[in-house]
Write a protein that holds these residues in place. Sequence first.
Motif, PDB file in Angstrom:
ATOM      1  N   GLN A   3       0.831  -1.201   0.000  1.00  0.00           N
ATOM      2  CA  GLN A   3       0.000   0.000   0.000  1.00  0.00           C
ATOM      3  C   GLN A   3       0.871   1.259   0.000  1.00  0.00           C
ATOM      4  OE1 GLN A   3      -3.073   0.242  -0.517  1.00  0.00           O
ATOM      5  NE2 GLN A   3      -3.648   2.285   0.197  1.00  0.00           N
ATOM      6  N   LYS A   6       2.361   1.843  -3.339  1.00  0.00           N
ATOM      7  CA  LYS A   6       1.352   2.364  -4.262  1.00  0.00           C
ATOM      8  C   LYS A   6       1.160   3.872  -4.038  1.00  0.00           C
ATOM      9  CE  LYS A   6      -3.250   1.368  -6.017  1.00  0.00           C
ATOM     10  NZ  LYS A   6      -4.553   0.832  -5.756  1.00  0.00           N
ATOM     11  N   ILE A   7       1.075   4.271  -2.765  1.00  0.00           N
ATOM     12  CA  ILE A   7       0.895   5.697  -2.456  1.00  0.00           C
ATOM     13  C   ILE A   7       2.094   6.502  -2.969  1.00  0.00           C
ATOM     14  CG2 ILE A   7       0.793   7.372  -0.545  1.00  0.00           C
ATOM     15  CD1 ILE A   7      -0.917   5.269   0.958  1.00  0.00           C
ATOM     16  N   TYR A  10       1.821   6.910  -6.664  1.00  0.00           N
ATOM     17  CA  TYR A  10       0.793   7.891  -6.991  1.00  0.00           C
ATOM     18  C   TYR A  10       1.307   9.309  -6.773  1.00  0.00           C
ATOM     19  CZ  TYR A  10      -3.344   5.139  -8.029  1.00  0.00           C
ATOM     20  OH  TYR A  10      -4.259   4.349  -8.647  1.00  0.00           O
ATOM     21  N   LYS A  11       2.010   9.507  -5.671  1.00  0.00           N
ATOM     22  CA  LYS A  11       2.523  10.853  -5.385  1.00  0.00           C
ATOM     23  C   LYS A  11       3.436  11.324  -6.518  1.00  0.00           C
ATOM     24  CE  LYS A  11       2.477  10.798  -0.302  1.00  0.00           C
ATOM     25  NZ  LYS A  11       1.607  11.914   0.047  1.00  0.00           N
ATOM     26  N   VAL A  14       1.243  12.096  -9.621  1.00  0.00           N
ATOM     27  CA  VAL A  14       0.470  13.325  -9.391  1.00  0.00           C
ATOM     28  C   VAL A  14       1.401  14.532  -9.454  1.00  0.00           C
ATOM     29  CG1 VAL A  14      -0.834  14.626  -7.659  1.00  0.00           C
ATOM     30  CG2 VAL A  14      -1.402  12.242  -8.097  1.00  0.00           C
ATOM     31  N   LYS A  17       2.031  15.391 -12.962  1.00  0.00           N
ATOM     32  CA  LYS A  17       0.849  16.040 -13.560  1.00  0.00           C
ATOM     33  C   LYS A  17       0.777  17.511 -13.122  1.00  0.00           C
ATOM     34  CE  LYS A  17      -3.921  16.768 -13.514  1.00  0.00           C
ATOM     35  NZ  LYS A  17      -4.630  17.797 -12.756  1.00  0.00           N
ATOM     36  N   LEU A  18       1.054  17.751 -11.838  1.00  0.00           N
ATOM     37  CA  LEU A  18       1.017  19.132 -11.342  1.00  0.00           C
ATOM     38  C   LEU A  18       2.127  19.975 -11.973  1.00  0.00           C
ATOM     39  CD1 LEU A  18       0.194  18.453  -7.576  1.00  0.00           C
ATOM     40  CD2 LEU A  18      -1.330  19.432  -9.306  1.00  0.00           C
ATOM     41  N   SER A  50      -3.093   5.392 -17.268  1.00  0.00           N
ATOM     42  CA  SER A  50      -4.029   4.575 -16.476  1.00  0.00           C
ATOM     43  C   SER A  50      -4.779   5.446 -15.460  1.00  0.00           C
ATOM     44  CB  SER A  50      -3.298   3.431 -15.776  1.00  0.00           C
ATOM     45  OG  SER A  50      -2.583   3.928 -14.662  1.00  0.00           O
ATOM     46  N   ILE A  51      -4.162   6.541 -15.022  1.00  0.00           N
ATOM     47  CA  ILE A  51      -4.809   7.418 -14.038  1.00  0.00           C
ATOM     48  C   ILE A  51      -5.637   8.516 -14.724  1.00  0.00           C
ATOM     49  CG2 ILE A  51      -4.357   9.154 -12.247  1.00  0.00           C
ATOM     50  CD1 ILE A  51      -1.941   7.455 -11.391  1.00  0.00           C
ATOM     51  N   TYR A  52      -5.091   9.129 -15.753  1.00  0.00           N
ATOM     52  CA  TYR A  52      -5.752  10.309 -16.337  1.00  0.00           C
ATOM     53  C   TYR A  52      -6.400  10.050 -17.703  1.00  0.00           C
ATOM     54  CZ  TYR A  52      -3.371  12.675 -12.552  1.00  0.00           C
ATOM     55  OH  TYR A  52      -2.938  13.058 -11.297  1.00  0.00           O
TER      56      TYR A  52
ATOM     57  N   LYS B  91     -12.269   8.990 -11.586  1.00  0.00           N
ATOM     58  CA  LYS B  91     -11.794   7.714 -12.129  1.00  0.00           C
ATOM     59  C   LYS B  91     -10.821   7.042 -11.170  1.00  0.00           C
ATOM     60  CE  LYS B  91      -9.657   5.797 -16.266  1.00  0.00           C
ATOM     61  NZ  LYS B  91      -8.225   5.662 -16.097  1.00  0.00           N
ATOM     62  N   ASP B  92      -9.988   7.863 -10.520  1.00  0.00           N
ATOM     63  CA  ASP B  92      -8.954   7.309  -9.661  1.00  0.00           C
ATOM     64  C   ASP B  92      -8.901   8.122  -8.366  1.00  0.00           C
ATOM     65  OD1 ASP B  92      -6.393   6.705  -8.476  1.00  0.00           O
ATOM     66  OD2 ASP B  92      -5.930   5.704 -10.355  1.00  0.00           O
ATOM     67  N   LEU B  94      -7.331   7.730  -5.440  1.00  0.00           N
ATOM     68  CA  LEU B  94      -6.050   7.971  -4.768  1.00  0.00           C
ATOM     69  C   LEU B  94      -5.303   9.144  -5.432  1.00  0.00           C
ATOM     70  CD1 LEU B  94      -4.760   6.836  -2.312  1.00  0.00           C
ATOM     71  CD2 LEU B  94      -3.582   5.133  -3.716  1.00  0.00           C
ATOM     72  N   ALA B  95      -5.306   9.156  -6.762  1.00  0.00           N
ATOM     73  CA  ALA B  95      -4.625  10.243  -7.482  1.00  0.00           C
ATOM     74  C   ALA B  95      -5.331  11.574  -7.230  1.00  0.00           C
ATOM     75  CB  ALA B  95      -4.592   9.947  -8.977  1.00  0.00           C
ATOM     76  N   GLU B  98      -4.567  12.788  -3.682  1.00  0.00           N
ATOM     77  CA  GLU B  98      -3.213  13.356  -3.564  1.00  0.00           C
ATOM     78  C   GLU B  98      -3.152  14.748  -4.195  1.00  0.00           C
ATOM     79  OE1 GLU B  98      -0.693  12.437  -1.857  1.00  0.00           O
ATOM     80  OE2 GLU B  98      -1.474  10.505  -1.218  1.00  0.00           O
ATOM     81  N   GLU B  99      -3.797  14.889  -5.349  1.00  0.00           N
ATOM     82  CA  GLU B  99      -3.752  16.183  -6.041  1.00  0.00           C
ATOM     83  C   GLU B  99      -4.490  17.262  -5.244  1.00  0.00           C
ATOM     84  OE1 GLU B  99      -4.790  16.161 -10.190  1.00  0.00           O
ATOM     85  OE2 GLU B  99      -5.095  18.324 -10.198  1.00  0.00           O
ATOM     86  N   SER B 102      -2.633  18.292  -2.182  1.00  0.00           N
ATOM     87  CA  SER B 102      -1.488  19.162  -2.483  1.00  0.00           C
ATOM     88  C   SER B 102      -1.944  20.589  -2.778  1.00  0.00           C
ATOM     89  CB  SER B 102      -0.673  18.601  -3.641  1.00  0.00           C
ATOM     90  OG  SER B 102      -1.312  18.895  -4.858  1.00  0.00           O
ATOM     91  N   LYS B 103      -3.225  20.757  -3.146  1.00  0.00           N
ATOM     92  CA  LYS B 103      -3.748  22.102  -3.411  1.00  0.00           C
ATOM     93  C   LYS B 103      -4.391  22.713  -2.164  1.00  0.00           C
ATOM     94  CE  LYS B 103      -4.589  21.411  -8.336  1.00  0.00           C
ATOM     95  NZ  LYS B 103      -5.611  21.194  -9.380  1.00  0.00           N
TER      96      LYS B 103
END
Lengths: 139, 137
Positions: A3, A6-7, A10-11, A14, A17-18, A50-52, B91-92, B94-95, B98-99, B102-103
Amino acid sequence: MEQYEKIYLYKRIVSAKLFIDKFYADSIDLDDIADQANFSKFHFIRLFKSIYSLTPKNYLIHLRIEKAKELLREGHSVLATGLMVGLESPTSFAGMFKKITGQSPSHFQKSETTRKNEMNKYPLRFIPNCFAETHGWKE
Amino acid sequence: MITRITHTSVYVLNQDSAYDFYVNKLGFKVHTDVPMGKDARWLTVTPPEQPELEITLFLIIEGSMFDKETVQTMTSLIRKGTFGAAVFTCKDLLATYEELKSKGVVFKKPPTKEFYGYEALFLDDSGNWFSLAQINS
């Protein structure tokens, strides 16, 4: 333990992406982002998608077009808008814009300006009457 | 026969701050933003993939709709986090969690497994809480 891994994963995705969200107007090299996130390019693209639901490159294109829509609404010229979102070639900007939105930047701007003018002139046409009446808003 | 929902309201305490929260943090799109009178505006936003559903960011302000006592009561209840306003999906989870974290979005409950998928709870800038869910496909 799985777990936490996985976190952590993801961080990193993300934060990539940011990074794109923040620097979309610059010349972004997606290889660099993958490197910074400590991923191979292939692995990064696969996880990001897969995420976005979009590859990082396509996400960047869509983001630039969304930002361009905002700038066109604010009245910036088509040429300036392209430059402000990191698309230096007017032809490729117009092409991408039309491909994604279905209309040219100038056509989009014209229809948005018409809507905005109408909204300012006749605001109650944009508000359901029940709400306007409750507030006591009248023409 | 009722067919669809086009407008729903979230009561907010400050429309400028609500605009920042819903547009810049949650990523919603502004649908209509019209000044109405001295202190208020008609402000609606839509979830990014649901442009036909307008969420009205409804200012609690003394006037024809709310008297002074109602404004005080509602303001106090909203600040206390009394009202759950909606369930959003993503859709996700966890993502998205997190996003949003962070904001600066405040979560009352982190992503938790439920029988239908995963769910988290967050607060808006006024104090309304929302469920954010990832539904099993």
